[in-house]
Design an enzyme around this catalytic site. Structure first.
Site, PDB file in Angstrom:
ATOM      1  N   THR A 189       0.874  -1.165   0.000  1.00  0.00           N
ATOM      2  CA  THR A 189       0.000   0.000   0.000  1.00  0.00           C
ATOM      3  C   THR A 189       0.906   1.208   0.000  1.00  0.00           C
ATOM      4  O   THR A 189       2.077   1.106  -0.251  1.00  0.00           O
ATOM      5  CB  THR A 189      -0.894   0.037   1.244  1.00  0.00           C
ATOM      6  OG1 THR A 189      -1.571   1.285   1.254  1.00  0.00           O
ATOM      7  CG2 THR A 189      -0.098  -0.120   2.514  1.00  0.00           C
ATOM      8  N   ASN A 401       2.585  17.227  -9.632  1.00  0.00           N
ATOM      9  CA  ASN A 401       3.754  16.387  -9.860  1.00  0.00           C
ATOM     10  C   ASN A 401       4.789  16.985 -10.799  1.00  0.00           C
ATOM     11  O   ASN A 401       5.870  16.437 -10.975  1.00  0.00           O
ATOM     12  CB  ASN A 401       3.318  15.013 -10.355  1.00  0.00           C
ATOM     13  CG  ASN A 401       2.712  14.232  -9.215  1.00  0.00           C
ATOM     14  OD1 ASN A 401       3.375  13.985  -8.228  1.00  0.00           O
ATOM     15  ND2 ASN A 401       1.440  13.906  -9.331  1.00  0.00           N
TER      16      ASN A 401
END
Lengths: 406, 406
Positions: A189, A401
């Site tokens: 995860t 990003n």
């Protein structure tokens, strides 16, 4: 019955937490250092990134969890401590030692996690300096300070807790996670921390954790990138007083069911708060021959950049869904497939047994403009169902990003 | 010596082409229907999408190329004719028949290709109506009209032609392609049409085509989506008069070298004009144990959404490169890896044998702001090199694909 409650990682008996701003990354105003502590030693298990390039914290924590025991968690945001060479390894160890000292436990009973930019040395002095205060402030309401400290580009915290009866005793499970970016299906995860007062052996805890992630954390994608730092850990201190779970009996099944429920909620939260996301996309593939096959297809759909961009535009471009299923590697019969968009605003069938339908574009727009949309795919080849969760691809994802490091 | 020349698909002897606006998609003002014709029957080969969901044109063309022969190509933009059921299959066949009639050749000697939106029935009547004029206008300069007709979101046409000597005869190879979106490495290509007057058997032609795509078209990615329509075909009419290539001899090797050169140029063009792209990213992985391993790593880097977004921001966030290599599935030793950014503006080393370097951020910004940037990765584990091409992830990619269908 599994009931949702407040308290996050502090909900189980014996667990406290805290978070502070240590100043790991310049300019941050939110907490950046979290601590979780159990007053009793815990059985513990973890699942880690499958990325070959592993953060120093991941390497250390894997080592520390080999004996199935732990008692505390130290986690920072603002720096991933990955690709940092020998100095990075030393810093991860110093982080564990500083936490151990402040908690008065052994340093190999500390779970260490880091998240943030890759390839810069972490400000270990700031962490060491902050630790005594961080430990002093541990409390039953400290989950709020802790959950904030692990957020990076997350816009909301992710926290869930549940309680249920096990042999006449009330058992609690709590969890908090960070999500947002560099999230993909082939992973443990991102950072996720679970606590429970359930009495369960290390072996059964590890088994339950692995069982639950396949249909939850391993079914979400934000951007197709599996990070160097992914870690999911669980601490079980046994303080609920139930008969210890040491085999796969009815109690084990109920515990796994509770884990599934809590982690499904977390998976949805992480996908919904994917970097830049405006929509949560849930893809349910039914009529498959196996659950695994259904999940692979659902994951391929929610991972497609083109499907994601279409959802950003609220465009019912269902052809991209078929396309993404087609390159998933799974076999199915395109001539049998049906596709439907659905949520609280309505249901629009767009493709029926291999034939495109003339659907109401206005109605489709209303459905697709909602925050949450379900794509329902029926393969008509079997009785198995799989679900995956993703989000749309937005200008903001690119913005976040394109300039994350600075 | 392999020399670049003008003329595209019309450069080889005996080939003519044309393009017209047939009106397949409302609102388009550029040509949308292309025709290529060889006055002599050709040996032919093709490579197709690996997507399970295949466009009707792909199914038909695969069938038509089974005997290794063809003489013409009909290709449209504006509609993919994919996921269109039985009616779509009939329409693809009608497209072949209409072209065959206009060219006075057999309909199974026609290569049919479509590109555009998935899941809508194609305007076959518009195509049938346009075909007589399209065929009448075939000429040696028709490559210009044809190359325009296959463009979708492409901002520039992609065309290359070369000539070289083979046993005292001059041989030509020409090609045109569409690119832009729904482009990924696990494919034949998008639509790409090659012509040559080289005398070569169908078997050797097929072999040469498959050899060349591994290091060219199969090493580019724009968005990780493999389309339903990818098709690369080559027609060879033998009019150059060279001794026919029927085995893997020196002539075959030279022919493959020419194909590699032409397709490398095309791969770069397609990546550079990826949807919304502002930068061409070339990733060269050297020091690998095998070429395949080097290519897998290079492809993983240029496919990463996070690497792509960093290039959009001209951000030297090299940690994402290591991260993308790490989840590629290939084995390497992170502690040996070095990473350098380079182009005509300079060279910036950022990571050396597993240790981050303090590099000049201003210089890095200057290098990364250029249109073309090379990422050079050295694994220091062997002598093999692999290259892959991609582009940055931009606001415009999201914009183009958030509202493509309407």
């Amino acid at each position: 019955m599994i009931k949702q409650i407040e308290g996050g990682v502090c909900a189980p008996l014996g667990f406290t937490a805290n978070g502070v701003l240590a100043g790991i990354k310049a300019g941050r105003t939110k907490n950046d250092l979290a601590l979780i502590y159990s007053e009793k030693p815990c059985n513990a298990a973890g699942v880690f990134t499958k990325n070959l390039v592993k953060a120093e914290a991941v390497k250390l924590t894997r080592q520390n969890l080999k004996n199935g025991k732990a008692q505390g968690v130290i986690a920072n945001s603002g720096n991933a401590n990955a690709c940092t060479g020998e100095q990075g390894a030393k810093n991860a160890l110093r982080m564990a030692q500083a936490a151990a000292k402040a908690l008065n436990i052994a340093s190999d009973d500390v779970i260490v996690c880091s998240t943030g930019v890759i390839g810069q040395q972490i400000n270990i002095e700031a962490i060491e300096k902050a630790l005594p205060n961080l430990a002093d402030g541990l409390s039953k309401t400290g989950n709020a300070a802790a959950r904030e400290a692990i957020m990076t580009t997350d816009t909301v915290y992710k926290e869930v807790a549940v309680e249920f009866e096990l042999g006449g005793k009330t058992v609690h499970i709590g969890t908090m996670a960070k999500g947002s970016g560099m999230i993909h299906i082939n992973m443990g995860t991102m950072l996720s921390f679970m606590t429970t007062d359930c009495a369960i052996s290390s072996e059964m805890l590890d088994s339950a954790l692995r069982e639950t992630i396949e249909g939850t954390y391993n079914c979400i994608s934000v951007d197709g990138d599996t990070s160097t730092n992914d870690t999911l850990t669980i601490l079980a201190n046994g303080m609920a007083g139930n008969a210890e779970i040491t085999e796969k009996n009815a109690d084990y099944a109920l515990f796994v069911e509770a884990l599934n429920q809590i982690n499904t909620m977390m998976a949805r939260k992480i996908a919904a708060d994917g970097e830049g996301a405006e929509h949560l996309i849930e893809c349910v593939v039914k009529g498959a021959k196996t659950v695994e096959s259904a999940r692979v297809l659902a994951k391929s759909v929610i991972s497609s950049s083109l499907v994601k961009a279409a959802f950003f535009g609220a465009d019912a471009n269902w052809g991209r869904i078929l396309c993404a299923m087609g390159y998933s590697g799974e076999l199915f019969t395109p001539e049998k497939v049906s596709v439907t968009f659905t949520n609280s605003k309505g249901t629009v069938e767009v493709f029926k047994n291999g034939v495109p339908l003339n659907f109401d574009e206005d109605k489709a727009k209303i459905v697709l403009t909602e925050k949450e949309v379900q794509i329902l795919v029926d393969l008509e080849e079997g009785n198995c169902t799989g679900t995956a969760w993703g989000c749309d691809l937005t200008y903001n994802y690119v913005k976040i990003n394109g300039d994350y490091r600075t």
